[in-house]
Design a protein around this motif. Structure first.
Motif, short mmCIF file in Angstrom:
data_model
loop_
_atom_site.label_atom_id
_atom_site.label_comp_id
_atom_site.label_asym_id
_atom_site.label_seq_id
_atom_site.Cartn_x
_atom_site.Cartn_y
_atom_site.Cartn_z
N ASP A 161 0.83 -1.21 0.00
CA ASP A 161 0.00 0.00 0.00
C ASP A 161 0.86 1.26 0.00
O ASP A 161 0.56 2.23 -0.70
CB ASP A 161 -0.94 0.01 1.21
CG ASP A 161 -2.02 -1.05 1.12
OD1 ASP A 161 -2.24 -1.59 0.01
OD2 ASP A 161 -2.65 -1.34 2.16
N TYR A 162 1.93 1.23 0.78
CA TYR A 162 2.80 2.41 0.86
C TYR A 162 3.51 2.67 -0.47
O TYR A 162 3.57 3.81 -0.94
CB TYR A 162 3.82 2.25 1.99
CG TYR A 162 4.68 3.46 2.17
CD1 TYR A 162 4.15 4.62 2.72
CD2 TYR A 162 6.00 3.48 1.74
CE1 TYR A 162 4.92 5.75 2.87
CE2 TYR A 162 6.78 4.60 1.89
CZ TYR A 162 6.24 5.74 2.46
OH TYR A 162 7.00 6.86 2.59
N VAL A 163 4.04 1.62 -1.09
CA VAL A 163 4.74 1.78 -2.37
C VAL A 163 3.78 2.33 -3.42
O VAL A 163 4.12 3.27 -4.15
CB VAL A 163 5.33 0.43 -2.85
CG1 VAL A 163 5.88 0.54 -4.25
CG2 VAL A 163 6.41 -0.04 -1.90
N LYS A 164 2.59 1.77 -3.48
CA LYS A 164 1.61 2.23 -4.48
C LYS A 164 1.23 3.68 -4.26
O LYS A 164 1.15 4.46 -5.22
CB LYS A 164 0.36 1.34 -4.43
CG LYS A 164 0.63 -0.07 -4.94
CD LYS A 164 -0.57 -0.97 -4.73
CE LYS A 164 -0.25 -2.40 -5.12
NZ LYS A 164 -1.38 -3.32 -4.82
N SER A 165 1.02 4.08 -3.00
CA SER A 165 0.65 5.47 -2.74
C SER A 165 1.79 6.43 -3.04
O SER A 165 1.56 7.52 -3.57
CB SER A 165 0.18 5.63 -1.29
OG SER A 165 1.24 5.48 -0.40
#
Length: 140
Positions: A53-57
């Motif tokens: 989730d962090y990488v995508k955001s």
């Protein structure tokens, strides 16, 4: 023809390959994104979800960046992160690392505030969940 061969021979380095320099090569953004997501497969399910989730955001947030220095910095930091991820399925033992003091000194007041909030938010994650009678699970 001879001068061209000599010039080509001079362009080849006589020094041995430095592995540290070789590992700092940057990947293009999309292949780097995919490699990070693949590396997250070696983490525990909770860590994988958080990391994905962090990488995508972060990639979405920086999608429209046009400053070459910011792009290079972004890709460099994700490459360093990728190098620190575990490479085997024993990713459950993955631990972070201490924050470098020089990096801490370069942070803005807003970034330090966000780091402080993150520190307090993560403290609650590791607290044991009480049972229905209000006692911690190990106190029975």
């Amino acid at each position: 023809m001879r001068s061209t061969c000599l010039r080509l021979a001079q362009s080849v380095s006589t020094k041995p390959l430095n592995l540290r320099e070789a590992s700092t090569q940057l990947y293009p953004p999309i292949p780097l994104f995919r490699r990070v997501l693949r590396a997250h497969r070696n983490l525990s399910p909770d860590m994988r979800t958080l990391g994905d989730d962090y990488v995508k955001s972060e990639y979405r947030r920086h999608r429209d960046t046009t400053n070459p220095l910011h792009i290079i910095g972004f890709l460099t930091e994700w490459r360093v992160y990728l190098d620190h991820l575990p490479t085997s399925k024993d990713g459950g033992q993955f631990k972070g690392k201490k924050l470098d003091t020089t990096l801490f000194e370069k942070m803005s007041a807003e970034q330090i505030g966000q780091l402080y909030e993150l520190m307090h938010a993560t403290k609650d994650v590791w607290k044991p969940v009480p049972d229905s009678d209000g006692k911690p699970p190990d106190s029975h």
